[in-house]
Design a protein around this motif. Structure first.
Motif, short mmCIF file in Angstrom:
data_model
loop_
_atom_site.label_atom_id
_atom_site.label_comp_id
_atom_site.label_asym_id
_atom_site.label_seq_id
_atom_site.Cartn_x
_atom_site.Cartn_y
_atom_site.Cartn_z
N GLY A 1 -9.02 2.34 13.70
CA GLY A 1 -8.51 3.89 13.17
C GLY A 1 -7.91 4.67 14.04
O GLY A 1 -6.79 5.24 13.63
N ILE A 2 -8.32 4.95 15.13
CA ILE A 2 -8.17 5.82 16.28
C ILE A 2 -6.93 5.27 16.92
O ILE A 2 -5.94 5.91 17.07
CB ILE A 2 -9.22 6.26 16.98
N LEU A 3 -6.91 3.98 17.22
CA LEU A 3 -5.89 3.26 17.87
C LEU A 3 -4.74 3.39 16.91
O LEU A 3 -3.31 3.56 17.46
CB LEU A 3 -6.13 1.99 18.25
N SER B 1 -12.22 -4.46 1.47
CA SER B 1 -12.16 -3.30 1.04
C SER B 1 -11.01 -2.85 1.95
O SER B 1 -10.85 -3.12 3.12
CB SER B 1 -13.51 -2.38 1.40
N SER B 2 -10.34 -1.59 1.59
CA SER B 2 -9.39 -1.07 2.40
C SER B 2 -9.61 0.12 2.95
O SER B 2 -9.14 0.80 3.82
CB SER B 2 -8.31 -0.59 1.38
N SER B 3 -10.94 0.64 2.97
CA SER B 3 -11.51 1.64 3.53
C SER B 3 -12.02 1.29 4.89
O SER B 3 -12.87 0.42 5.06
CB SER B 3 -12.72 2.20 2.66
N ILE B 4 -11.48 2.06 5.82
CA ILE B 4 -12.07 1.90 7.27
C ILE B 4 -13.65 2.05 7.50
O ILE B 4 -14.46 1.48 7.98
CB ILE B 4 -11.41 2.91 8.19
N THR B 5 -14.13 3.13 6.72
CA THR B 5 -15.71 3.61 6.60
C THR B 5 -16.35 2.30 6.11
O THR B 5 -17.51 2.05 6.68
CB THR B 5 -16.01 4.94 5.77
N GLU B 6 -15.94 1.88 4.81
CA GLU B 6 -16.79 0.99 4.50
C GLU B 6 -16.83 -0.35 5.21
O GLU B 6 -17.63 -1.20 5.32
CB GLU B 6 -16.18 0.48 3.04
N LEU B 7 -15.70 -0.89 5.87
CA LEU B 7 -15.57 -2.07 6.72
C LEU B 7 -16.34 -1.61 7.91
O LEU B 7 -17.03 -2.63 8.42
CB LEU B 7 -14.24 -2.06 7.01
N ALA B 8 -16.58 -0.62 8.56
CA ALA B 8 -17.37 -0.25 9.61
C ALA B 8 -18.63 -0.17 9.38
O ALA B 8 -19.61 -0.38 10.25
CB ALA B 8 -16.66 1.19 10.32
N VAL C 1 -16.21 -8.55 11.51
CA VAL C 1 -16.13 -7.61 12.78
C VAL C 1 -16.31 -6.05 12.48
O VAL C 1 -15.43 -5.35 12.72
CB VAL C 1 -15.00 -7.90 13.58
N PRO C 2 -17.24 -5.47 12.09
CA PRO C 2 -17.67 -3.96 11.66
C PRO C 2 -17.42 -3.31 12.76
O PRO C 2 -17.01 -2.00 12.72
CB PRO C 2 -18.84 -4.31 11.09
N ASN C 3 -17.64 -3.54 14.07
CA ASN C 3 -17.68 -2.72 15.08
C ASN C 3 -16.11 -2.28 15.71
O ASN C 3 -16.15 -1.36 16.35
CB ASN C 3 -18.62 -3.23 16.47
N ILE C 4 -15.17 -3.06 15.18
CA ILE C 4 -14.05 -2.74 15.66
C ILE C 4 -13.28 -1.73 14.73
O ILE C 4 -12.28 -1.09 15.28
CB ILE C 4 -13.06 -4.09 15.46
N GLU D 1 -10.11 8.55 6.91
CA GLU D 1 -9.66 7.48 5.87
C GLU D 1 -8.02 8.11 5.76
O GLU D 1 -7.37 7.35 4.86
CB GLU D 1 -10.19 7.78 4.66
N PHE D 2 -7.55 8.68 6.86
CA PHE D 2 -6.10 8.66 6.90
C PHE D 2 -5.22 7.62 6.93
O PHE D 2 -4.16 7.08 6.10
CB PHE D 2 -5.57 9.48 8.03
#
Length: 486
Positions: A315-317, A288-295, A307-310, A261-262
């Motif tokens: 986040g890494i990109l 939601s602003s959380s990458i984990t929640e969106l994923a 598009v949850p799989n992106i 979540e950085f």
């Protein structure tokens, strides 16, 4: 009666000092050599214009006398500051990204931002750079035919960064904003990322940043393409995702940068197609602003999270772009530890790189098979052999300089000759004045004029002059003057 000119000459006589002649000859040779040497530096060079990208070395290492005091040097190298215009393209000395200078400002007396049309810069280190926004854009049919032939889905990753330089002037710091864009398959509207000094050995941190950008750009685009094709509704024509640093995380900065979540997602936009063309819908995505929640959104995804799989590769990109830009801008400190400069952090950032690379299909692998791209994660055991580092950066610019150049042989000879004659004459006058005052003033021989009176034989026999002009001699001189009419 002899003619008398307005000008006159002095009567001279030889110095009655045995050491005087050798002292003048030896001292004159030494003084002439030394004065000529100094005059070559003072008058033997002229300034000629030139341009350089390194004004510091030009000003300090131009010629052999560059470090002499200014009062001894007639022509010293100097460079004017560069004037970097807003919206111009610039690089750092690491030459990884081309940057667009988007804003320049200084802080006024009340703390307000005073914007400027250009930045005066002279090779100063850029300081405390910080990425403020990462913007990812997805584009399918809108890309060029050449880009679509390589990959059916593409896009750009743009970083907005802010830094400052301290010019040491009364106005204080100058702040500026830079935009840098990465596209693994650049088109005519995209400036290709340069990475001109990329080298696995001499600059391993940028090498790993470049590798991460290549692998995860393709992973994100493939994931977006697959999600788009799996949609039961119309596919997306375009997409846009914003990423910013999550300021709510607890713990140390090293713990924060390793956290999934950085980066947070303050907003995203997706535009679908319909039978009549592009359909604009009110933004209801990314609630939601959380990458984990969106994923972790259910599949098939809800409308708000389509598009949850992106999101994990996004986040890494985003981190890869964040820290590669900071590495190019020279930022690595306790306030913002650079993941590309520290073995443990780099191992964390590349922990899923092997899996990401293995899932890439041939359609998205174009350009990935390169010796400049690592397709495997960083092994912390390599830290003994690989020295990761990020040092302070400077902007690259062309500076107009004036540098000393030796005059032609004729001009050099005349310049040095004239300067030598003037200085040597001054030295001679000072020397003779000192000798007269110190060595001749109280010497009895200096009181006697051989043309004025005969020397008594008794004095000559004694080896010195012991008397002055007598009465008889004065009478003879008066008689001679009368005969001459004076």
């Amino acid at each position: 009666m002899p003619y008398r000119s307005f000008f006159s000459y002095s009567v001279t006589r030889a110095y009655p000092l045995r050491w005087f002649t050798p002292t003048v000859i030896i001292g004159g040779i030494i003084a002439t050599a030394l004065v000529s040497f100094l005059n070559v530096a003072a008058t033997g060079y002229e300034l000629v214009p030139t341009s350089t990208s390194d004004p510091n070395s030009t000003e300090t290492n131009g010629v052999w006398f560059s470090k002499w005091p200014s009062y001894l040097v007639g022509a010293r190298a100097s460079c004017d500051a560069a004037n970097l215009q807003v919206q111009s393209t610039i690089y750092t000395d690491k030459r990884a990204f081309p940057y667009t200078l988007s804003r320049v400002w200084q802080l006024g007396d009340g703390g307000q931002e005073v914007y400027q049309g250009s930045m005066v810069y002279k090779n100063n280190p850029i300081q405390k750079c910080n990425v403020t926004l990462i913007k990812m854009e997805f584009e399918g049919p809108g890309r060029t035919a050449g880009q679509l032939a390589v990959a059916p889905m593409g896009g750009t990753v743009t970083a907005t960064s802010q830094c400052y330089v301290d010019e040491g002037t009364p106005s204080g710091r100058t702040y500026f904003e830079l935009l840098s864009t990465y596209d693994a398959i650049p088109g005519p509207r995209t400036v290709s990322s340069a990475f001109l000094s990329l080298n696995k050995t001499t600059n391993p941190s940028l090498y790993w940043g470049y590798s991460l950008l290549n692998v995860y750009w393709r992973t994100v685009m493939q994931s977006f393409f697959d999600e788009d094709m799996a949609r039961t509704e119309a596919p997306f024509f375009k997409g846009n995702v914003d990423l910013q640093r999550n300021m709510t995380l607890k713990g140390t900065m090293e713990e924060n940068v390793q956290n999934v979540e950085f980066l947070r997602v303050p907003a995203c936009w997706f535009i679908p197609l319909n039978t009549t063309g592009v359909a604009y819908l009110e933004n209801r995505y990314c609630n939601s602003s959380s990458i984990t929640e969106l994923a972790n959104s259910p599949h098939p995804a809800a409308f708000e999270r389509p598009v949850p799989n992106i999101w994990h590769p996004v986040g890494i990109l985003g981190k890869a772009m964040w820290f590669t830009v900071l590495a190019d801008l020279g930022r690595d400190d306790d306030d913002m530890p650079n993941m590309l400069a520290r073995p443990d952090l780099l191992a964390n950032l590349t922990s899923n790189m092997n899996e990401a690379n293995s899932t890439l299909r041939k359609t998205f692998r174009w350009g990935l098979e390169s010796s400049l791209i690592s397709q495997k994660g960083f092994d912390p055991a390599q830290s003994q052999d690989v020295h990761l580092w990020v040092n302070q950066s400077q902007l690259v610019a062309d500076y107009l300089c004036q540098v000393p150049q030796l005059k032609s042989a004729g001009n050099l000879f005349l310049s040095v000759l004239v300067a030598d004659l003037v200085i040597l004459q001054v030295i001679w006058k000072i020397f003779t004045l000192l000798v007269d005052k110190i060595c001749i003033k109280d010497t009895e021989e200096a009181q006697y004029c051989a043309a004025c009176a005969p020397v008594p034989q008794s004095v000559q026999a004694a080896g010195g002059y012991q008397s002055v002009i007598g009465q008889d001699s004065k009478a003879i001189l008066l008689e001679e003057r009368r005969s001459l009419g004076t």
